[in-house]
Design an enzyme around this catalytic site. Structure first.
Site, mmCIF file in Angstrom:
data_model
loop_
_atom_site.group_PDB
_atom_site.id
_atom_site.type_symbol
_atom_site.label_atom_id
_atom_site.label_comp_id
_atom_site.label_asym_id
_atom_site.label_seq_id
_atom_site.Cartn_x
_atom_site.Cartn_y
_atom_site.Cartn_z
ATOM 1 N N ARG A 104 -9.037 48.513 -7.625
ATOM 2 C CA ARG A 104 -9.877 49.561 -7.100
ATOM 3 C C ARG A 104 -9.268 50.015 -5.635
ATOM 4 N NH1 ARG A 104 -15.682 46.586 -7.267
ATOM 5 N NH2 ARG A 104 -14.737 44.348 -7.040
ATOM 6 N N PHE A 105 -8.088 49.367 -5.924
ATOM 7 C CA PHE A 105 -7.258 50.169 -4.359
ATOM 8 C C PHE A 105 -7.869 50.095 -3.063
ATOM 9 C CE2 PHE A 105 -6.665 53.316 -8.456
ATOM 10 C CZ PHE A 105 -5.697 52.418 -8.559
ATOM 11 N N CYS A 106 -8.536 48.897 -2.794
ATOM 12 C CA CYS A 106 -9.232 48.921 -1.941
ATOM 13 C C CYS A 106 -10.161 49.588 -0.976
ATOM 14 C CB CYS A 106 -8.520 48.422 -0.797
ATOM 15 S SG CYS A 106 -7.405 46.815 -0.641
ATOM 16 N N ALA A 107 -10.969 49.960 -1.993
ATOM 17 C CA ALA A 107 -11.840 51.273 -2.581
ATOM 18 C C ALA A 107 -12.695 51.238 -3.068
ATOM 19 C CB ALA A 107 -11.228 53.158 -2.485
ATOM 20 N N HIS A 124 -10.937 50.905 2.713
ATOM 21 C CA HIS A 124 -11.918 49.396 2.998
ATOM 22 C C HIS A 124 -11.699 49.848 4.825
ATOM 23 C CE1 HIS A 124 -12.711 47.121 -1.092
ATOM 24 N NE2 HIS A 124 -13.436 48.503 -0.830
#
Length: 461
Positions: free
Chosen positions: A376-379, A133
């Site tokens: 969600r791993f900032c993705a 992100h």
């Protein structure tokens, strides 16, 4: 000043850490009352400090004074250390002679700084949908706008799509990850730079994940800007860096308005400085800057007699150990972006059928002393493309990892799919937790954590 520890040279088998890290022999409590050495498989989120980095910071702190703001000896020493760190970082990333090195808080901060400097009228910013992100959201604020290109099943086809996007209309900047924070797969950066320049654009590389695992050479690769974080680079002291061409940065509005960013101020006007000072208002983070420089120094020593980087073989052995170990586990699915990716850092993303990612993460921690990342791993766009809107799991390695860590993860996953966890877990307001957790983490840490470490009751929230 601190010394750089001698790297372990048998990296091909990854039996031992390459460099000493703080907490490398930390023992954590399990639900059954035992304590085991913590298997830190979450380097991609925040890496532990290198022992040599902590030593350097501890040496510097008693000498520190106000940077660029005093005639006292500590202030003079601090100012010299800060600028020496800037020059050291420039050398470490292969910057051009006229590039600027601006210290920031982290990669997100550095990317937002560059987003504020993209000239109006120069075109838009193009990214892929695989980005963190931090390399998506800042560009939406640029004057020219932002286009997100959907990745394809191969890097070849993905670059074809990028070519079409850049040819479609004027583009100021192509902004790409150096290596995926989700899967660890890397992109060919020189090819990306050539593509951007062919269409009159510049290339920005989010190197938050790349910098701790691979050498970077801006000038040789043709990369125009790069951003990275100390907390990924074994220097978790609250600092990051933006390095790149000075014309956009000198012309941009100062990122922060305040002392140190000016030449002259009156009650109704200001003459802003140029160079790094323009965007470094306020008292800078001396410890953070020194730590990043020290980390780069230590990582540069990880070169074998033939000049090859010891990190490559070390991480390849760890990553392959996990991939081979889970290959025959029913319901465990490794994730990858591109079929033709031929290089990856020490990261493995995976999902487990029948279990929420947070459930698996809590189980690995509470019953096996293993730390991974779940979610969600900032993705979010990438996880949606994987068909995993609920998220996945990520195991990530670094210079302090050892083969035993990979083996413990595989063994724990095998237990999970063959007979399930030994304890019950539930989703709480703070995430998945054991239903009955009697561990006193505050007492274990020997710190007053204000009740924050107390187990969250199941059903709360």
């Amino acid at each position: 000043m601190s010394t750089i520890e001698t790297p372990v040279r048998d990296a091909s088998c990854a039996q031992a850490p390459l460099l000493a890290v703080l907490g490398g022999d930390l023992h954590v409590p399990l639900l059954d009352g035992r304590r085991v050495r913590y298997a830190n498989l979450d380097y991609a989120a925040t890496a532990p400090a290198l022992a040599s980095v902590a030593e350097r910071v501890n040496h510097v702190l008693p000498l520190a004074g106000s940077v660029h703001r005093g005639a006292g000896v500590p202030s003079q020493v601090a100012s010299a250390l800060y600028e020496a760190a800037r020059a050291s970082v420039a050398r470490a990333v292969g910057a051009r002679a006229d590039d600027l090195v601006v210290f920031t808080r982290n990669t997100t901060d550095a990317t937002n700084l560059l987003a504020s400097a993209v000239p109006a009228g120069a075109g838009d910013v193009v990214t892929l949908d695989v980005e963190h992100h931090a390399n998506l959201l800042p560009w939406q604020r640029t004057a020219g706008g932002h286009r997100c290109v959907a990745h394809a099943a191969t890097i070849e086809e993905t670059f074809s799509r990028l070519e079409d996007a850049l040819a479609a209309r004027p583009t100021a900047l192509l902004a790409l990850t150096g290596t995926s924070n989700v899967t660890g797969e890397t992109l060919p950066l020189q090819r990306a730079a050539d593509l951007a320049h062919r269409h009159g654009a510049r290339l920005f590389v989010d190197a938050a994940q790349l910098a701790p695992h691979r050498a970077i050479a801006l000038s040789a690769l043709g990369v125009d800007y790069v951003a990275l974080s100390g907390h990924k680079l074994y220097a978790p002291y609250g600092s990051g860096v933006l390095v790149g061409r000075r014309d956009w940065l000198d012309a941009a509005p100062p990122y922060l308005a305040g002392g140190g960013a000016v030449r002259e101020v009156t009650t109704d006007s200001v003459d802003w400085a140029t160079g790094p000072a323009r965007h470094e208002a306020g008292t800078p983070n001396l410890a953070g800057a020194v730590a990043i420089a020290a980390a780069f120094e230590a990582l540069a020593a990880l070169a074998d007699e033939d000049g090859s980087d010891l990190r490559h073989a070390h991480e390849r052995a760890l990553r392959q150990r996990v991939l081979d170990g889970i290959a025959d586990l029913p319901g465990v699915h490794p994730l990858s972006i591109w079929d033709d990716a031929d290089d990856a850092i020490g990261v493995v993303a995976f999902a487990v059928d029948g279990y929420a990612p947070g459930h698996v993460g809590a189980y690995l921690s509470a019953e096996h002393g293993i730390g991974v990342r779940d979610g969600r791993f900032c993705a979010h766009p990438l996880l949606a493309a994987f068909g995993r809107p609920e998220g996945a799991l990520r195991a990530s390695f670094g210079v302090g990892s050892r083969l035993e860590d990979a083996d413990r993860l595989v063994a724990a996953l095998r237990q999970l799919v063959e007979r399930g966890p030994d304890h019950a877990y539930c989703a709480s307001q703070s995430g998945w937790v054991p239903e009955h957790d009697t561990r006193d983490l505050a007492a274990w840490a020997g710190l007053d954590l204000g009740g924050a470490a107390k187990p969250t009751p199941c059903g709360a929230g």
